[in-house]
Motif scaffolding. Structure first.
Motif, short mmCIF file in Angstrom:
data_model
loop_
_atom_site.label_atom_id
_atom_site.label_comp_id
_atom_site.label_asym_id
_atom_site.label_seq_id
_atom_site.Cartn_x
_atom_site.Cartn_y
_atom_site.Cartn_z
N LEU A 263 0.84 -1.20 0.00
CA LEU A 263 0.00 0.00 0.00
C LEU A 263 0.88 1.24 0.00
O LEU A 263 1.87 1.33 0.71
CB LEU A 263 -0.93 -0.01 1.21
CG LEU A 263 -1.93 -1.17 1.29
CD1 LEU A 263 -2.78 -1.05 2.55
CD2 LEU A 263 -2.80 -1.25 0.06
N GLY A 264 0.50 2.22 -0.78
CA GLY A 264 1.26 3.45 -0.94
C GLY A 264 1.43 3.74 -2.41
O GLY A 264 0.98 2.98 -3.27
N PRO A 265 2.07 4.85 -2.75
CA PRO A 265 2.24 5.19 -4.16
C PRO A 265 3.08 4.14 -4.88
O PRO A 265 3.99 3.55 -4.31
CB PRO A 265 2.97 6.52 -4.14
CG PRO A 265 3.07 6.95 -2.74
CD PRO A 265 2.65 5.84 -1.85
N PHE B 135 -1.87 9.77 -8.91
CA PHE B 135 -2.51 8.80 -8.04
C PHE B 135 -3.80 8.33 -8.70
O PHE B 135 -4.65 9.15 -9.08
CB PHE B 135 -2.82 9.40 -6.67
CG PHE B 135 -1.62 9.56 -5.77
CD1 PHE B 135 -0.35 9.21 -6.16
CD2 PHE B 135 -1.79 10.07 -4.49
CE1 PHE B 135 0.74 9.37 -5.32
CE2 PHE B 135 -0.71 10.23 -3.63
CZ PHE B 135 0.56 9.87 -4.05
N ASP B 136 -3.96 7.00 -8.82
CA ASP B 136 -5.13 6.47 -9.52
C ASP B 136 -5.93 5.46 -8.70
O ASP B 136 -6.96 4.98 -9.15
CB ASP B 136 -4.72 5.85 -10.85
CG ASP B 136 -3.65 4.78 -10.70
OD1 ASP B 136 -3.22 4.51 -9.57
OD2 ASP B 136 -3.26 4.21 -11.73
N TYR C 273 -2.57 6.91 -1.66
CA TYR C 273 -2.54 8.00 -0.69
C TYR C 273 -1.95 7.58 0.67
O TYR C 273 -1.73 8.43 1.53
CB TYR C 273 -3.95 8.55 -0.49
CG TYR C 273 -4.46 9.28 -1.70
CD1 TYR C 273 -4.29 10.65 -1.83
CD2 TYR C 273 -5.10 8.60 -2.73
CE1 TYR C 273 -4.75 11.33 -2.95
CE2 TYR C 273 -5.56 9.27 -3.85
CZ TYR C 273 -5.38 10.62 -3.95
OH TYR C 273 -5.84 11.30 -5.06
N HIS C 274 -1.72 6.29 0.85
CA HIS C 274 -1.18 5.81 2.13
C HIS C 274 0.17 6.48 2.41
O HIS C 274 1.09 6.44 1.59
CB HIS C 274 -1.02 4.29 2.12
CG HIS C 274 -0.49 3.74 3.40
ND1 HIS C 274 -1.19 3.78 4.57
CD2 HIS C 274 0.69 3.15 3.69
CE1 HIS C 274 -0.47 3.23 5.53
NE2 HIS C 274 0.68 2.84 5.02
N GLY C 275 0.28 7.12 3.55
CA GLY C 275 1.52 7.78 3.94
C GLY C 275 1.63 9.23 3.47
O GLY C 275 2.63 9.89 3.76
N VAL D 11 -4.05 4.44 4.74
CA VAL D 11 -5.01 3.56 4.08
C VAL D 11 -4.60 2.13 4.40
O VAL D 11 -3.46 1.74 4.16
CB VAL D 11 -5.02 3.78 2.54
CG1 VAL D 11 -6.02 2.83 1.88
CG2 VAL D 11 -5.34 5.22 2.20
N VAL D 12 -5.53 1.37 4.99
CA VAL D 12 -5.25 -0.01 5.39
C VAL D 12 -6.46 -0.89 5.06
O VAL D 12 -7.58 -0.40 4.94
CB VAL D 12 -4.94 -0.12 6.91
CG1 VAL D 12 -3.66 0.62 7.26
CG2 VAL D 12 -6.10 0.39 7.75
#
Length: 174
Positions: free
Chosen positions: A89-91, A100-101, A106-108, A133-134
């Motif tokens: 998770l993350g970019p 970002f899609d 968006y995580h972090g 985001v989790v």
């Protein structure tokens, strides 16, 4: 002899002392209220910032491996590829904010910028934002260590006054 009307010097000094004491009492009640009068404004602006961020995030696809046009293909459904692992998770590699899609990109995120990567630091001076985001398939607010069909999005905004305000939303794999 005519007695002239007026205020003597002693009466004037006593009046000034009484006025000064009254002003000290009034100011001592009003002064502590001044910083607190900004708190509602800070909270409204934090809400505005977080709501804008949540709207932007929830409008994105659930996962990198999901269909972005109509949801015909959902990750981890049937023959579709598996959704991103919790550690992924993350970019994505080389992905900037304006690219970002999906939700977990968006995580972090901790930069104050709009979806086109324009800085919002001048507009939200003194604010700090943090996005997490989790996976949370059982909707208990605790991150799951496995891939699930729901992602918890948490946006934490710290106001210039030092208050931390947390906003959360879920995005499902639909």
């Amino acid at each position: 002899m005519d007695k002239q009307g007026g205020i003597s010097l002693i009466e004037l000094i006593i009046g000034m002392v009484v006025f000064a004491i009254a002003m000290v009492i009034i100011v001592s009640f009003l002064a502590p209220q001044a910083p607190r009068s900004l708190e509602p404004i800070y909270q409204i602006r934090a809400t505005e910032l977080a709501k804008s961020m949540l709207n932007e995030i929830t409008a994105k696809a659930f996962d990198e491996h999901s269909d972005r046009i109509g949801g015909k293909t959902r990750c981890s459904q049937g023959a579709s590829p598996s959704c991103s692992a919790p550690a992924e998770l993350g970019p994505d590699a080389g992905e900037s904010r304006d690219r970002f899609d999906d939700v977990d990109d968006y995580h972090g995120l901790s930069e104050l910028a709009d979806s086109r990567d324009n800085s919002l630091s001048a507009l939200y001076q003194g604010y700090v934002i943090q996005v997490a985001v989790v996976y949370d398939a059982d909707l208990d607010g605790v991150a799951d260590a496995v891939i699930g069909d729901k992602k918890l999005i948490v946006v934490n905004v710290q106001t210039p006054g030092g208050d931390n305000i947390e906003f959360a939303s879920y995005r499902s794999n639909y």
